[in-house]
Design a protein around this motif. Structure first.
Motif, PDB file in Angstrom:
ATOM      1  N   VAL A  17       0.989  -1.309   0.070  1.00 19.21           N
ATOM      2  CA  VAL A  17      -0.168   0.016   0.033  1.00 19.21           C
ATOM      3  C   VAL A  17       0.960   1.181   0.032  1.00 19.21           C
ATOM      4  O   VAL A  17       1.773   1.431   0.892  1.00 19.21           O
ATOM      5  CB  VAL A  17      -0.932   0.058   1.346  1.00 19.21           C
ATOM      6  CG1 VAL A  17      -1.709   1.339   1.258  1.00 19.21           C
ATOM      7  CG2 VAL A  17      -1.666  -1.255   1.283  1.00 19.21           C
ATOM      8  N   TYR A  18       0.735   2.040  -1.127  1.00 15.40           N
ATOM      9  CA  TYR A  18       1.609   2.983  -1.084  1.00 15.40           C
ATOM     10  C   TYR A  18       0.656   4.423  -0.628  1.00 15.40           C
ATOM     11  O   TYR A  18      -0.324   4.815  -0.980  1.00 15.40           O
ATOM     12  CB  TYR A  18       1.864   3.479  -2.689  1.00 15.40           C
ATOM     13  CG  TYR A  18       2.595   4.710  -2.752  1.00 15.40           C
ATOM     14  CD1 TYR A  18       3.680   5.241  -2.231  1.00 15.40           C
ATOM     15  CD2 TYR A  18       2.145   5.701  -3.947  1.00 15.40           C
ATOM     16  CE1 TYR A  18       4.184   6.396  -2.463  1.00 15.40           C
ATOM     17  CE2 TYR A  18       2.762   6.656  -4.175  1.00 15.40           C
ATOM     18  CZ  TYR A  18       3.744   7.332  -3.368  1.00 15.40           C
ATOM     19  OH  TYR A  18       4.577   8.381  -3.786  1.00 15.40           O
ATOM     20  N   CYS A  19       1.046   4.874   0.724  1.00 13.60           N
ATOM     21  CA  CYS A  19       0.439   5.937   1.266  1.00 13.60           C
ATOM     22  C   CYS A  19       0.566   7.311   0.754  1.00 13.60           C
ATOM     23  O   CYS A  19      -0.065   8.352   1.295  1.00 13.60           O
ATOM     24  CB  CYS A  19       0.883   5.851   2.679  1.00 13.60           C
ATOM     25  SG  CYS A  19       0.353   4.388   3.607  1.00 13.60           S
ATOM     26  N   ARG A  20       1.325   7.493  -0.358  1.00 20.40           N
ATOM     27  CA  ARG A  20       1.740   9.068  -0.515  1.00 20.40           C
ATOM     28  C   ARG A  20       1.922  10.056   0.744  1.00 20.40           C
ATOM     29  O   ARG A  20       2.627   9.378   1.369  1.00 20.40           O
ATOM     30  CB  ARG A  20       0.458   9.497  -1.402  1.00 20.40           C
ATOM     31  CG  ARG A  20       0.287   8.646  -2.649  1.00 20.40           C
ATOM     32  CD  ARG A  20      -1.010   9.353  -3.638  1.00 20.40           C
ATOM     33  NE  ARG A  20      -1.251   8.289  -4.689  1.00 20.40           N
ATOM     34  CZ  ARG A  20      -2.199   8.925  -5.471  1.00 20.40           C
ATOM     35  NH1 ARG A  20      -2.601  10.078  -5.558  1.00 20.40           N
ATOM     36  NH2 ARG A  20      -2.528   8.014  -6.523  1.00 20.40           N
ATOM     37  N   ASP A  21       1.225  10.980   0.530  1.00 16.06           N
ATOM     38  CA  ASP A  21       1.427  11.750   1.959  1.00 16.06           C
ATOM     39  C   ASP A  21       0.294  12.075   2.821  1.00 16.06           C
ATOM     40  O   ASP A  21       0.194  12.778   3.549  1.00 16.06           O
ATOM     41  CB  ASP A  21       1.666  13.412   1.415  1.00 16.06           C
ATOM     42  CG  ASP A  21       3.111  13.707   0.733  1.00 16.06           C
ATOM     43  OD1 ASP A  21       4.183  12.831   1.321  1.00 16.06           O
ATOM     44  OD2 ASP A  21       3.370  14.558   0.190  1.00 16.06           O
ATOM     45  N   GLY A  22      -0.581  10.834   2.565  1.00 15.16           N
ATOM     46  CA  GLY A  22      -1.912  10.951   3.100  1.00 15.16           C
ATOM     47  C   GLY A  22      -1.530  10.077   4.569  1.00 15.16           C
ATOM     48  O   GLY A  22      -1.481   9.016   4.745  1.00 15.16           O
ATOM     49  N   ALA A  23      -1.654  11.286   5.641  1.00 12.91           N
ATOM     50  CA  ALA A  23      -1.723  10.550   6.918  1.00 12.91           C
ATOM     51  C   ALA A  23      -2.896   9.675   7.476  1.00 12.91           C
ATOM     52  O   ALA A  23      -2.722   8.753   8.130  1.00 12.91           O
ATOM     53  CB  ALA A  23      -1.522  11.900   7.920  1.00 12.91           C
ATOM     54  N   THR A  24      -4.126   9.880   6.891  1.00 15.26           N
ATOM     55  CA  THR A  24      -5.195   9.183   7.172  1.00 15.26           C
ATOM     56  C   THR A  24      -4.923   7.600   6.533  1.00 15.26           C
ATOM     57  O   THR A  24      -5.087   6.579   7.105  1.00 15.26           O
ATOM     58  CB  THR A  24      -6.447   9.820   6.774  1.00 15.26           C
ATOM     59  OG1 THR A  24      -6.586  11.049   7.299  1.00 15.26           O
ATOM     60  CG2 THR A  24      -7.583   9.023   7.169  1.00 15.26           C
ATOM     61  N   THR A  25      -4.534   7.738   5.289  1.00 13.49           N
ATOM     62  CA  THR A  25      -4.273   6.653   4.594  1.00 13.49           C
ATOM     63  C   THR A  25      -3.216   5.729   5.402  1.00 13.49           C
ATOM     64  O   THR A  25      -3.160   4.503   5.618  1.00 13.49           O
ATOM     65  CB  THR A  25      -3.731   6.756   3.235  1.00 13.49           C
ATOM     66  OG1 THR A  25      -4.562   7.479   2.455  1.00 13.49           O
ATOM     67  CG2 THR A  25      -3.460   5.611   2.375  1.00 13.49           C
ATOM     68  N   ALA A  26      -1.942   6.458   5.926  1.00  8.02           N
ATOM     69  CA  ALA A  26      -1.131   5.634   6.783  1.00  8.02           C
ATOM     70  C   ALA A  26      -1.444   5.126   8.151  1.00  8.02           C
ATOM     71  O   ALA A  26      -1.088   4.061   8.430  1.00  8.02           O
ATOM     72  CB  ALA A  26       0.027   6.670   6.823  1.00  8.02           C
ATOM     73  N   ARG A  27      -2.397   5.901   8.768  1.00  8.33           N
ATOM     74  CA  ARG A  27      -2.893   5.458   9.615  1.00  8.33           C
ATOM     75  C   ARG A  27      -4.112   4.179   9.583  1.00  8.33           C
ATOM     76  O   ARG A  27      -4.125   3.363  10.541  1.00  8.33           O
ATOM     77  CB  ARG A  27      -3.715   6.567  10.553  1.00  8.33           C
ATOM     78  CG  ARG A  27      -2.798   7.508  11.272  1.00  8.33           C
ATOM     79  CD  ARG A  27      -3.634   8.403  12.305  1.00  8.33           C
ATOM     80  NE  ARG A  27      -4.433   9.263  11.585  1.00  8.33           N
ATOM     81  CZ  ARG A  27      -4.254  10.472  11.197  1.00  8.33           C
ATOM     82  NH1 ARG A  27      -3.077  10.829  11.178  1.00  8.33           N
ATOM     83  NH2 ARG A  27      -5.432  11.011  10.717  1.00  8.33           N
TER      84      ARG A  27
END
Length: 113
Positions: A75-85
């Motif tokens: 999963v490539y989260c880019r700069d998305g903090a919500t995606t990373a969480r």
């Protein structure tokens, strides 16, 4: 089919995508905020095996309450903090190991209060 109108917020759009993926059946998100973060969240869901259809004014998510359809994902989260969480910790619950890859800036952001 549930239809959810989304206010112009990256965080709310990402959370609505997450809930739609966890729901049973197809959920339509009306007027989601399209940004790099939300596009990244949708891309992450696709990497986990979810179907996310995008039209000019709506996104359609085919939910899977039993969890991701894949046995492994990057999963490539880019700069998305919500995606990373939200996305990397979710699959282990559903027996799908993942690797998340945030951009350098996202990985350097503080994660504690």
């Amino acid at each position: 089919m549930p239809v959810v109108e989304i206010p112009g917020s990256k965080s709310i759009t990402a959370r609505a995508l997450f809930l739609a993926a966890a729901a049973d059946g197809v959920t339509t998100l009306v007027r989601p905020l399209r940004s790099d973060d939300t596009e990244g969240f949708a891309e992450g869901l696709r990497a986990l095996g979810y179907r996310v259809g995008q039209t000019p004014g709506a996104w359609h998510v085919d939910g899977r309450p039993q969890g991701p359809a894949v046995t492994e994902a990057d999963v490539y989260c880019r700069d998305g903090a919500t995606t990373a969480r939200f996305l990397p910790p979710w699959p282990p619950r559903a027996t799908a190991p993942t690797a998340s890859t945030p951009r350098r800036r996202c990985g350097a952001a503080p994660s504690a209060p």
